[in-house]
Design a protein around this motif. Structure first.
Motif, PDB file in Angstrom:
ATOM      1  N   PRO A   1      21.826 -14.352  48.816  1.00 22.52           N
ATOM      2  CA  PRO A   1      22.767 -13.273  48.508  1.00 22.52           C
ATOM      3  C   PRO A   1      22.217 -12.371  47.412  1.00 22.52           C
ATOM      4  O   PRO A   1      21.364 -12.779  46.618  1.00 22.52           O
ATOM      5  CB  PRO A   1      24.010 -14.021  48.024  1.00 22.52           C
TER       6      PRO A   1
ATOM      7  N   VAL B   1      23.261 -10.640  44.049  1.00 25.55           N
ATOM      8  CA  VAL B   1      24.293 -10.866  43.038  1.00 25.55           C
ATOM      9  C   VAL B   1      23.994 -10.012  41.813  1.00 25.55           C
ATOM     10  O   VAL B   1      22.867 -10.005  41.305  1.00 25.55           O
ATOM     11  CB  VAL B   1      24.360 -12.354  42.621  1.00 25.55           C
TER      12      VAL B   1
ATOM     13  N   GLU C   1      28.883 -12.813  45.460  1.00 27.29           N
ATOM     14  CA  GLU C   1      27.696 -12.953  46.294  1.00 27.29           C
ATOM     15  C   GLU C   1      27.834 -12.012  47.487  1.00 27.29           C
ATOM     16  O   GLU C   1      28.808 -12.092  48.237  1.00 27.29           O
ATOM     17  CB  GLU C   1      27.548 -14.392  46.793  1.00 27.29           C
TER      18      GLU C   1
END
Length: 242
Positions: free
Chosen positions: A85, A87, A100
């Protein structure tokens, strides 16, 4: 001026000022004529195959993107990570920080191709020279397409002027079709405007020391309301690996 001289001058400017704009001709030399590579056309055409950003759509806005992460060691060895992800903290992204965000991955044939790898290698050479003690970098790459139409401007940086929460950033223009505006602005920690420029020609580039300055891009609109309009960029970020 030779590409080595250009690289040295770029190193000095990033170190002293925290940002630099490079025109397409200079960037072409630094990347050793990437448009001559066999896969360059496939690389640039891959921006026609990006996926909608579902997270931004939930905020009533839109753009298209793909994403990938890599590790690059001090000797320049590149390893692609399994999909991860993206972030950011709320401090760095007040619009979408603290969550995320999973994006459709950059296709392997693009990420493994000569054009993409040459851009990563150039970035590592430059950013590694600015921080030679870093043994390994965590690298994120984002393919972005910002679309615009009459009554709906495109927003390259919907979070506004910001930092990415990394060490260094490369923004490379891939294509700009029927677009006006899209001015990149660079700001000091106190918000003071330090510079502005517009990525206009393919291979125009912005480079940023993310610890020293923040950046943003103004909204884009179409020149001709009857035609499609988009701004395509590749964003590559380098952060010292934990």
């Amino acid at each position: 001026m030779s590409s080595q001289s250009d690289l040295s001058a770029l190193h000095t400017r990033l170190h002293s000022e925290g940002f630099a704009f490079l025109g397409a001709e200079t960037m072409d030399g630094l990347l050793d004529d990437p448009q001559s590579l066999d896969d360059w056309d496939a690389f640039t055409e891959s921006w026609n195959d990006l996926a909608p950003d579902a997270y931004l759509a939930a905020k009533g806005r839109k753009r298209r993107r793909r994403h990938a992460t890599f590790e690059i060691t001090a000797d320049g060895a590149i390893t692609r990570n399994p999909q991860q992800p993206h972030v950011q903290t709320l401090q760095n992204n007040k619009l979408q920080g603290g969550i995320e965000r999973w994006f459709v991955p950059i296709r392997p044939k693009i990420a493994d191709g000569a054009s993409f790898r040459r851009i990563l290698q150039f970035s590592h050479t430059l950013f590694g020279s600015l921080a030679p003690r870093i043994p390994q970098w965590h690298v994120e790459a984002h393919q972005f397409r910002i679309e615009a139409s009459i009554g709906e401007a495109g927003e390259p940086t919907p979070e506004g002027v910001h930092r990415d929460g990394v060490d260094y950033v490369l923004v490379l223009l891939i294509d700009r079709t029927n677009i006006e505006s899209g001015v990149t602005t660079i700001h000091a920690c106190n918000g003071e405007l330090l510079g502005s420029f517009t990525l206009t020609h393919p291979l125009d580039a912005a480079l940023v020391d993310d610890a020293k300055v923040s950046h943003g891009v103004t909204a884009v609109t179409p020149f001709d309301p009857e035609k499609s309009a988009h701004r395509d960029v590749l964003v590559v970020t380098f952060k010292a690996a934990a």
